[in-house]
Design a protein around this motif. Sequence first.
Motif, PDB file in Angstrom:
ATOM      1  N   ALA A  96       0.980  -1.086  -0.018  1.00 41.81           N
ATOM      2  CA  ALA A  96       0.324   0.066   0.086  1.00 41.81           C
ATOM      3  C   ALA A  96       0.831   1.489   0.020  1.00 41.81           C
ATOM      4  CB  ALA A  96      -0.813   0.127   0.731  1.00 41.81           C
ATOM      5  N   SER A  97       0.647   2.185  -0.613  1.00 42.49           N
ATOM      6  CA  SER A  97       1.454   3.482  -0.679  1.00 42.49           C
ATOM      7  C   SER A  97       0.141   5.026  -0.573  1.00 42.49           C
ATOM      8  CB  SER A  97       2.618   3.440  -2.032  1.00 42.49           C
ATOM      9  OG  SER A  97       1.270   2.884  -3.351  1.00 42.49           O
ATOM     10  N   PHE A  98       1.013   5.867  -0.325  1.00 40.26           N
ATOM     11  CA  PHE A  98      -0.243   6.671  -0.682  1.00 40.26           C
ATOM     12  C   PHE A  98       1.292   7.804  -1.486  1.00 40.26           C
ATOM     13  CE2 PHE A  98      -1.633  11.062   1.171  1.00 40.26           C
ATOM     14  CZ  PHE A  98      -3.047  11.480   0.062  1.00 40.26           C
ATOM     15  N   LEU A  99       1.237   7.988  -1.838  1.00 39.13           N
ATOM     16  CA  LEU A  99       2.535   8.970  -3.226  1.00 39.13           C
ATOM     17  C   LEU A  99       1.836   9.803  -4.235  1.00 39.13           C
ATOM     18  CD1 LEU A  99       4.312   5.777  -3.746  1.00 39.13           C
ATOM     19  CD2 LEU A  99       4.750   7.148  -2.181  1.00 39.13           C
ATOM     20  N   TRP A 100       3.404  11.238  -4.367  1.00 40.25           N
ATOM     21  CA  TRP A 100       2.780  12.158  -5.425  1.00 40.25           C
ATOM     22  C   TRP A 100       3.133  11.512  -7.044  1.00 40.25           C
ATOM     23  CZ3 TRP A 100       0.274  16.204  -6.752  1.00 40.25           C
ATOM     24  CH2 TRP A 100       0.818  17.137  -6.521  1.00 40.25           C
ATOM     25  N   SER A 101       2.177  11.688  -7.661  1.00 44.59           N
ATOM     26  CA  SER A 101       2.300  11.896  -9.037  1.00 44.59           C
ATOM     27  C   SER A 101       2.323  12.757 -10.155  1.00 44.59           C
ATOM     28  CB  SER A 101       0.768  10.554  -9.574  1.00 44.59           C
ATOM     29  OG  SER A 101       1.584  10.958 -11.169  1.00 44.59           O
ATOM     30  N   HIS A 102       3.685  12.858 -10.728  1.00 39.49           N
ATOM     31  CA  HIS A 102       3.965  14.177 -11.234  1.00 39.49           C
ATOM     32  C   HIS A 102       2.550  14.123 -12.459  1.00 39.49           C
ATOM     33  CE1 HIS A 102       5.503  17.739 -13.585  1.00 39.49           C
ATOM     34  NE2 HIS A 102       6.140  16.596 -14.279  1.00 39.49           N
ATOM     35  N   SER A 103       3.315  13.260 -13.370  1.00 36.48           N
ATOM     36  CA  SER A 103       2.109  12.958 -14.115  1.00 36.48           C
ATOM     37  C   SER A 103       0.507  12.912 -14.490  1.00 36.48           C
ATOM     38  CB  SER A 103       2.768  11.521 -15.235  1.00 36.48           C
ATOM     39  OG  SER A 103       1.901  10.254 -13.971  1.00 36.48           O
ATOM     40  N   ASP A 104      -0.183  12.782 -12.894  1.00 34.16           N
ATOM     41  CA  ASP A 104      -1.120  12.814 -12.918  1.00 34.16           C
ATOM     42  C   ASP A 104      -1.166  14.155 -11.842  1.00 34.16           C
ATOM     43  OD1 ASP A 104      -1.758  10.217 -13.795  1.00 34.16           O
ATOM     44  OD2 ASP A 104      -1.430   9.488 -12.208  1.00 34.16           O
ATOM     45  N   ASN A 105      -0.466  15.056 -11.646  1.00 34.71           N
ATOM     46  CA  ASN A 105      -0.553  16.131 -10.853  1.00 34.71           C
ATOM     47  C   ASN A 105      -1.666  15.520  -9.374  1.00 34.71           C
ATOM     48  OD1 ASN A 105      -0.151  18.543  -9.403  1.00 34.71           O
ATOM     49  ND2 ASN A 105      -1.974  19.119 -10.423  1.00 34.71           N
ATOM     50  N   ALA A 106      -1.302  14.750  -8.381  1.00 38.63           N
ATOM     51  CA  ALA A 106      -2.616  14.007  -8.240  1.00 38.63           C
ATOM     52  C   ALA A 106      -1.418  13.678  -6.719  1.00 38.63           C
ATOM     53  CB  ALA A 106      -3.613  13.412  -8.143  1.00 38.63           C
ATOM     54  N   MET A 107      -2.053  12.676  -5.296  1.00 35.69           N
ATOM     55  CA  MET A 107      -1.472  12.277  -4.552  1.00 35.69           C
ATOM     56  C   MET A 107      -2.581  11.146  -5.255  1.00 35.69           C
ATOM     57  SD  MET A 107       0.706  13.013  -2.595  1.00 35.69           S
ATOM     58  CE  MET A 107       1.201  12.313  -1.583  1.00 35.69           C
ATOM     59  N   LYS A 108      -1.877   9.966  -5.770  1.00 38.99           N
ATOM     60  CA  LYS A 108      -1.749   8.434  -5.691  1.00 38.99           C
ATOM     61  C   LYS A 108      -2.121   7.258  -4.280  1.00 38.99           C
ATOM     62  CE  LYS A 108      -1.773   6.639  -9.625  1.00 38.99           C
ATOM     63  NZ  LYS A 108      -1.064   6.469 -11.144  1.00 38.99           N
ATOM     64  N   MET A 109      -3.399   6.826  -3.899  1.00 35.21           N
ATOM     65  CA  MET A 109      -3.579   6.185  -2.827  1.00 35.21           C
ATOM     66  C   MET A 109      -3.371   4.714  -3.370  1.00 35.21           C
ATOM     67  SD  MET A 109      -4.526   5.955   0.159  1.00 35.21           S
ATOM     68  CE  MET A 109      -5.433   7.229   0.252  1.00 35.21           C
ATOM     69  N   GLY A 110      -2.307   3.232  -3.231  1.00 35.42           N
ATOM     70  CA  GLY A 110      -1.877   2.331  -4.311  1.00 35.42           C
ATOM     71  C   GLY A 110      -2.995   1.296  -4.356  1.00 35.42           C
ATOM     72  N   THR A 111      -4.148   1.656  -2.427  1.00 34.46           N
ATOM     73  CA  THR A 111      -5.134   0.530  -2.146  1.00 34.46           C
ATOM     74  C   THR A 111      -6.731   1.121  -2.400  1.00 34.46           C
ATOM     75  OG1 THR A 111      -5.056  -1.807  -0.814  1.00 34.46           O
ATOM     76  CG2 THR A 111      -3.961   0.706   0.008  1.00 34.46           C
ATOM     77  N   ASP A 112      -7.381   0.159  -1.622  1.00 32.29           N
ATOM     78  CA  ASP A 112      -8.916   1.319  -0.965  1.00 32.29           C
ATOM     79  C   ASP A 112      -8.621   1.723   0.838  1.00 32.29           C
ATOM     80  OD1 ASP A 112      -9.762  -0.237  -3.180  1.00 32.29           O
ATOM     81  OD2 ASP A 112     -10.299  -1.373  -2.260  1.00 32.29           O
ATOM     82  N   LEU A 113      -9.173   3.032   0.340  1.00 29.26           N
ATOM     83  CA  LEU A 113      -9.045   3.268   1.275  1.00 29.26           C
ATOM     84  C   LEU A 113     -10.777   3.558   1.865  1.00 29.26           C
ATOM     85  CD1 LEU A 113      -8.408   5.922   2.889  1.00 29.26           C
ATOM     86  CD2 LEU A 113      -9.164   7.258   1.208  1.00 29.26           C
ATOM     87  N   TYR A 114     -10.326   2.736   3.362  1.00 25.15           N
ATOM     88  CA  TYR A 114     -11.816   2.954   3.973  1.00 25.15           C
ATOM     89  C   TYR A 114     -11.249   4.086   5.255  1.00 25.15           C
ATOM     90  CZ  TYR A 114     -14.371   0.488   7.511  1.00 25.15           C
ATOM     91  OH  TYR A 114     -15.093   0.450   8.496  1.00 25.15           O
ATOM     92  N   ALA A 115     -12.856   4.189   5.407  1.00 21.17           N
ATOM     93  CA  ALA A 115     -13.361   5.728   6.521  1.00 21.17           C
ATOM     94  C   ALA A 115     -14.097   5.205   7.631  1.00 21.17           C
ATOM     95  CB  ALA A 115     -13.083   6.801   5.289  1.00 21.17           C
ATOM     96  N   ALA A 116     -13.398   5.085   8.901  1.00 17.20           N
ATOM     97  CA  ALA A 116     -13.863   4.480   9.187  1.00 17.20           C
ATOM     98  C   ALA A 116     -14.605   5.317   9.673  1.00 17.20           C
ATOM     99  CB  ALA A 116     -13.346   3.442  10.663  1.00 17.20           C
ATOM    100  N   ALA A 117     -14.799   6.361  10.329  1.00 14.63           N
ATOM    101  CA  ALA A 117     -15.077   7.886  10.359  1.00 14.63           C
ATOM    102  C   ALA A 117     -15.832   9.265   9.592  1.00 14.63           C
ATOM    103  CB  ALA A 117     -14.389   8.429  11.695  1.00 14.63           C
TER     104      ALA A 117
END
Length: 601
Positions: free
Chosen positions: A486-507
């Motif tokens: 899993a990762s949360f990385l900056w993508s220059h080509s997408d100009n966005a932070m990319k989440m490498g897996t699902d995000l579960y918002a518990a709250a």
Amino acid sequence: MAYKTIIGTMKTAGTLDISAGDIDLAAGSVDNADLAGSIANSKLANDSVTVTAGNGLSGGGEVVLGAAVSVALDLNELSAAAVDVANDSLALIDATDNGSKKESIADLMTAVAGNGLSAASGVLALDANELSAAAVDRANDSFVLIDATDGSTKKESIADLAAAFADGDGIEASSGKLGVKVDDTGIEINSDALRLKDNGVTLAKMAGLARGKFIYGDASGDPAALSVGSAHQFLQADGTDLAWVSMSGDVTLAAGVASIGATKVTDAMMNDDVATGLAGVGLSAASGVLALDLNELSAAAVDRANDSIVIIDATDNSSKKESIADLAAAFADGDGIEAASGKLSVKVDDSSVEINSDALRVKASGVTNAMLAGSIANAKLANSTITVGSTSTSLGGTTTAFSGLTGLDFTAANASVAASLGANTLTLGGATSTVKIAGDLEVVGTLNAVSSTELLVEDLTIMCASGSANSSAADGAGLKVDGADASFLWSHSDNAMKMGTDLYAAAGLTARLHSLTGDDTLTQNHFLVKCDTSGGAITVTLPSSMPTGKVFVIKQAGHATNAVTIATEGSETIDGETSISLASAYGAANLMFDGSNYLVW
């Protein structure tokens, strides 16, 4: 009115309650305020760190996050180094305040230099100016010299030096006292003065002269050879000069025979001691014999550069004169002595030995390491050990471990600890110690792991890719979770932070809401867009070249009279159309960019 599920990036400004599906958190959307208290060690994959003592340190070990570990200075761990006595320093305990400080070797040598020693740039040197003055005992005293045999500094007795001076002709030494050697037949020593001995000058010692001639003083006062007179003549003085005259009167001379006429010699003519009458200054007479008598001569101040003395020439055993200057030069023919205008002097190199106020002495800083016969033994030093903390080490010894240290300080300059550690581990502190970095901490190399149950960061932000020149240079920066892929990385080509897996918002999940009251072109930073058409119709333009999966949620705020037109900035289509319209109140559209066009989702 249709609502569609959102897949992609979503930002919210409030709390979302999602019962099904996945939600991606935007970068920086979860902060400390969102956490319910601190993260306990038990919730962390790694809840401890291991501090390893490397070169120069001891102690350390594994310590649970929030606990402490101790590290002690251990000089046994340090690498040996070549000593630079002029610039290196040693650690010591200052007796003034019992603090640990450093002191230069040069200052230490200055402190230990006692009588007869000086120190410069950490090097001890013989300093004769430090010594006490003493009366010279030429028979027993010694002095320092450089032995030409091996170039070393040694002591030599004054008696031996005098014997060396006396190695030339005509001089001798005894118990350090120089004396002129005489044969005591022609020359003798009288009252510490050299003189011709009575009856010491024989005919054999006199210079040759042409037959029949003898020496007399001429009109200029110079010695001259008087010419031979004619046959049967004799010398006669006229009160000024001598002259050859023919004998006449009562005594006649013929064929070498003097004849006194009968009755011509009277008693009044006879002298009881003719020789005594002839003996002048410098001559004595006894029983009719003339002899050299130097006691008859007048005393004179010695001019060593120009005066001469009488000698017996060993070449022909004759008595001759010799200048005092030449005699001094002959004395100076041996090593270490020189003569100039009759003056004897000791020769020095003026680098290790010099003449000061007519005295021979070792020159300041003149004794070099090369002149020392080996090294100075510790036993010769007033202080032969150094103590660091509670560890004592002899000078010249090696200690790689130190104990009893209460602190280690450096000067205000760049410094390094365990620079030679290599691929080994440096442990700071013990299992129950706390290691604190008072200033900034910069990890220059690769940080492989932080072994901790809970990592507490008091700073408000954590910056990745610090110092990157631009977005491209920061590409790939962010957070990774090892083992979970899993990762949360900056993508220059997408100009966005990319989440490498699902995000579960518990709250819940909250995104920013942008409100528009007029025409506007969206950017990648827009997500939730509310359009207020109370003032008239609005056209919302979707941007070109968005990252694949980029989502926009556009909501009509409830004014059915005025529509919201959604168009594209370029040739992109929306579900195959160039534009769509939200004509009903509270109409909404979820739009997703598939890499080429927009799809209503």
